[in-house]
Design a protein around this motif. Structure first.
Motif, PDB file in Angstrom:
ATOM      1  N   GLN A 167       0.793  -1.082  -0.149  1.00  0.00           N
ATOM      2  CA  GLN A 167       0.117   0.120   0.051  1.00  0.00           C
ATOM      3  C   GLN A 167       0.841   1.276  -0.068  1.00  0.00           C
ATOM      4  O   GLN A 167       0.642   2.330  -0.789  1.00  0.00           O
ATOM      5  CB  GLN A 167      -0.954   0.005   1.294  1.00  0.00           C
ATOM      6  CG  GLN A 167      -2.049   0.966   1.246  1.00  0.00           C
ATOM      7  CD  GLN A 167      -2.929   0.716  -0.136  1.00  0.00           C
ATOM      8  OE1 GLN A 167      -3.392  -0.349  -0.303  1.00  0.00           O
ATOM      9  NE2 GLN A 167      -3.368   1.736  -0.894  1.00  0.00           N
ATOM     10  N   LYS A 168       2.056   1.314   0.754  1.00  0.00           N
ATOM     11  CA  LYS A 168       2.829   2.374   0.822  1.00  0.00           C
ATOM     12  C   LYS A 168       3.658   2.509  -0.586  1.00  0.00           C
ATOM     13  O   LYS A 168       3.702   3.714  -0.973  1.00  0.00           O
ATOM     14  CB  LYS A 168       3.799   2.182   1.897  1.00  0.00           C
ATOM     15  CG  LYS A 168       3.331   2.266   3.300  1.00  0.00           C
ATOM     16  CD  LYS A 168       4.298   1.999   4.383  1.00  0.00           C
ATOM     17  CE  LYS A 168       3.618   2.052   6.021  1.00  0.00           C
ATOM     18  NZ  LYS A 168       4.827   1.577   6.726  1.00  0.00           N
ATOM     19  N   MET A 169       4.119   1.474  -1.009  1.00  0.00           N
ATOM     20  CA  MET A 169       4.743   1.317  -2.274  1.00  0.00           C
ATOM     21  C   MET A 169       3.938   2.054  -3.378  1.00  0.00           C
ATOM     22  O   MET A 169       4.294   2.676  -4.221  1.00  0.00           O
ATOM     23  CB  MET A 169       5.093   0.118  -2.899  1.00  0.00           C
ATOM     24  CG  MET A 169       6.311  -0.380  -1.964  1.00  0.00           C
ATOM     25  SD  MET A 169       6.748  -2.039  -2.303  1.00  0.00           S
ATOM     26  CE  MET A 169       7.120  -2.104  -4.015  1.00  0.00           C
ATOM     27  N   ILE A 185       1.611  -2.990  -8.889  1.00  0.00           N
ATOM     28  CA  ILE A 185       1.560  -2.856  -7.366  1.00  0.00           C
ATOM     29  C   ILE A 185      -0.156  -3.187  -7.043  1.00  0.00           C
ATOM     30  O   ILE A 185      -0.618  -4.033  -6.344  1.00  0.00           O
ATOM     31  CB  ILE A 185       1.802  -1.862  -6.714  1.00  0.00           C
ATOM     32  CG1 ILE A 185       3.561  -1.494  -6.903  1.00  0.00           C
ATOM     33  CG2 ILE A 185       1.527  -2.008  -5.284  1.00  0.00           C
ATOM     34  CD1 ILE A 185       4.095  -0.287  -6.300  1.00  0.00           C
ATOM     35  N   ARG A 186      -0.782  -2.459  -7.841  1.00  0.00           N
ATOM     36  CA  ARG A 186      -2.384  -2.488  -7.785  1.00  0.00           C
ATOM     37  C   ARG A 186      -2.763  -3.711  -8.026  1.00  0.00           C
ATOM     38  O   ARG A 186      -3.801  -4.461  -7.372  1.00  0.00           O
ATOM     39  CB  ARG A 186      -3.195  -1.346  -8.752  1.00  0.00           C
ATOM     40  CG  ARG A 186      -4.479  -1.386  -8.509  1.00  0.00           C
ATOM     41  CD  ARG A 186      -5.178  -1.102  -9.630  1.00  0.00           C
ATOM     42  NE  ARG A 186      -4.774  -1.785 -10.996  1.00  0.00           N
ATOM     43  CZ  ARG A 186      -4.802  -1.686 -12.048  1.00  0.00           C
ATOM     44  NH1 ARG A 186      -4.969  -0.426 -12.260  1.00  0.00           N
ATOM     45  NH2 ARG A 186      -4.454  -2.397 -13.034  1.00  0.00           N
ATOM     46  N   ASP A 187      -2.266  -4.542  -9.195  1.00  0.00           N
ATOM     47  CA  ASP A 187      -2.606  -5.888  -9.542  1.00  0.00           C
ATOM     48  C   ASP A 187      -2.244  -6.766  -8.425  1.00  0.00           C
ATOM     49  O   ASP A 187      -3.254  -7.426  -8.396  1.00  0.00           O
ATOM     50  CB  ASP A 187      -2.049  -6.207 -10.906  1.00  0.00           C
ATOM     51  CG  ASP A 187      -2.466  -5.395 -12.042  1.00  0.00           C
ATOM     52  OD1 ASP A 187      -3.448  -4.773 -11.902  1.00  0.00           O
ATOM     53  OD2 ASP A 187      -1.782  -5.474 -13.146  1.00  0.00           O
ATOM     54  N   GLU A 188      -1.481  -6.958  -7.941  1.00  0.00           N
ATOM     55  CA  GLU A 188      -0.929  -7.479  -6.825  1.00  0.00           C
ATOM     56  C   GLU A 188      -1.719  -7.366  -5.638  1.00  0.00           C
ATOM     57  O   GLU A 188      -2.344  -8.434  -4.987  1.00  0.00           O
ATOM     58  CB  GLU A 188       0.543  -7.371  -6.239  1.00  0.00           C
ATOM     59  CG  GLU A 188       1.152  -8.298  -5.077  1.00  0.00           C
ATOM     60  CD  GLU A 188       0.943  -9.915  -5.373  1.00  0.00           C
ATOM     61  OE1 GLU A 188       0.640 -10.711  -4.481  1.00  0.00           O
ATOM     62  OE2 GLU A 188       1.052 -10.305  -6.675  1.00  0.00           O
ATOM     63  N   LEU A 189      -2.156  -6.211  -5.183  1.00  0.00           N
ATOM     64  CA  LEU A 189      -3.229  -5.787  -4.183  1.00  0.00           C
ATOM     65  C   LEU A 189      -4.503  -6.530  -4.521  1.00  0.00           C
ATOM     66  O   LEU A 189      -5.265  -7.036  -3.552  1.00  0.00           O
ATOM     67  CB  LEU A 189      -3.293  -4.482  -3.877  1.00  0.00           C
ATOM     68  CG  LEU A 189      -2.192  -3.915  -3.092  1.00  0.00           C
ATOM     69  CD1 LEU A 189      -2.216  -2.464  -3.157  1.00  0.00           C
ATOM     70  CD2 LEU A 189      -2.083  -4.318  -1.681  1.00  0.00           C
ATOM     71  N   ASN A 190      -5.068  -6.304  -5.887  1.00  0.00           N
ATOM     72  CA  ASN A 190      -6.292  -7.044  -6.098  1.00  0.00           C
ATOM     73  C   ASN A 190      -6.119  -8.508  -6.222  1.00  0.00           C
ATOM     74  O   ASN A 190      -7.177  -8.924  -5.741  1.00  0.00           O
ATOM     75  CB  ASN A 190      -6.588  -6.450  -7.755  1.00  0.00           C
ATOM     76  CG  ASN A 190      -6.838  -5.050  -7.561  1.00  0.00           C
ATOM     77  OD1 ASN A 190      -7.273  -4.320  -6.665  1.00  0.00           O
ATOM     78  ND2 ASN A 190      -6.891  -4.326  -8.893  1.00  0.00           N
ATOM     79  N   ARG A 191      -4.957  -9.073  -6.406  1.00  0.00           N
ATOM     80  CA  ARG A 191      -5.145 -10.602  -6.265  1.00  0.00           C
ATOM     81  C   ARG A 191      -5.273 -11.109  -5.012  1.00  0.00           C
ATOM     82  O   ARG A 191      -5.694 -12.178  -4.549  1.00  0.00           O
ATOM     83  CB  ARG A 191      -3.615 -11.034  -6.875  1.00  0.00           C
ATOM     84  CG  ARG A 191      -3.632 -11.231  -8.347  1.00  0.00           C
ATOM     85  CD  ARG A 191      -2.245 -12.042  -8.811  1.00  0.00           C
ATOM     86  NE  ARG A 191      -1.342 -11.049  -8.799  1.00  0.00           N
ATOM     87  CZ  ARG A 191      -0.723 -10.375  -9.790  1.00  0.00           C
ATOM     88  NH1 ARG A 191      -1.640 -10.339 -10.786  1.00  0.00           N
ATOM     89  NH2 ARG A 191       0.322  -9.447  -9.851  1.00  0.00           N
TER      90      ARG A 191
END
Length: 193
Positions: A167-169, A185-191
Motif C-alpha cells: 500500500q505504501k509502495m 502493485i495495484r494488480d498484486e493488491l487486487n489478487r
C-alpha cells in the motif's frame, strides 16, 4: 478505405532509448502497426488502459474535461498518413452535428480516443506501407514473453511483500507518477483481495 485497429500493447523500444513501441492490431486481421511514441504519451495511454486515476488530471484528461464542458465528442481517430517515417493522425470530433477534423500526433490522438471510447482507424495506404503481417502466432507470443521477462522479477518480489508495505509502495508510485509500477502493485493488491 480505413482499417479499424485495437491497442495490443506497449513495450520498451529497442530502436530508441526512452521510447516505447505502441502496437496496434488490425481488428479481425493479422496485420500489426507498431508506432514509436514518447514516454509521457505511453504513460498517458497505459494509465487509461489500466484505469489508474492520478492525483491530478493529466493533459489528455484535461482535454476530455474541456471537450465535455463544451459538448464536443471524439467520434474516431484516423492514422491518416506516413511521410518520411513520421505518422500523422486526425481526431474526428463532433459538436452540435458539425464535424471537425483536428490534426494530431498519433500518440496524443490515441490517448484521447481511449478516454472517449472512440475507435481507432488507419488508412489502408498506411497499413500497406508500415503494417507488419503476423504469419505465425508464435512470433507474437515470443514478443510478449520477451517483454514480460523484463518485469517478471519485480512482480515476483511483489508476491512476497506484505500488504501494508505494498500500500505504501502504491502511494509512492502514484506520487512520483510512475503509473506502470503503480499498476503492477495495484494488480498484486487486487489478487490478494
Amino acid at each position: 478505405m480505413q482499417v479499424e485497429l485495437e491497442i495490443l500493447g506497449l513495450s520498451n523500444s529497442q530502436a530508441q532509448t526512452g521510447s516505447f513501441a505502441l502496437i496496434l492490431g488490425e481488428v479481425n486481421g493479422k496485420r500489426r502497426l507498431p508506432i514509436i511514441i514518447g514516454m509521457f504519451e505511453a504513460q498517458a495511454i497505459a494509465i487509461e488502459i489500466e484505469k489508474i486515476r492520478p492525483n491530478r488530471p493529466m493533459t489528455h484528461d484535461l482535454f476530455r474535461s474541456l471537450a465535455e464542458a463544451f459538448d464536443i465528442s471524439v467520434q474516431k481517430v484516423i492514422i491518416s498518413d506516413l511521410r518520411e517515417g513520421v505518422f500523422y493522425a486526425q481526431l474526428i470530433c463532433e459538436r452540435d452535428g458539425q464535424m471537425e477534423v483536428i490534426d494530431a500526433r498519433p500518440s496524443d490522438a490515441i490517448a484521447i480516443a481511449i478516454r472517449f471510447d472512440a475507435p481507432i482507424f488507419a488508412e489502408e495506404s498506411v497499413m500497406d506501407e508500415a503494417g507488419i503481417v503476423i504469419h505465425d502466432e508464435s512470433e507474437e507470443s515470443m514478443e510478449e514473453v520477451a517483454a514480460g521477462q523484463r518485469s517478471e522479477s519485480f512482480e515476483e518480489q511483489l508476491k512476497h511483500t506484505p500488504t501494508d508495505q505494498l500500500q505504501k509502495m502504491l502511494e509512492e508510485a502514484l506520487e512520483k507518477e510512475d503509473y506502470e509500477r503503480a499498476a503492477k502493485i495495484r494488480d498484486e493488491l487486487n489478487r490478494r483481495n
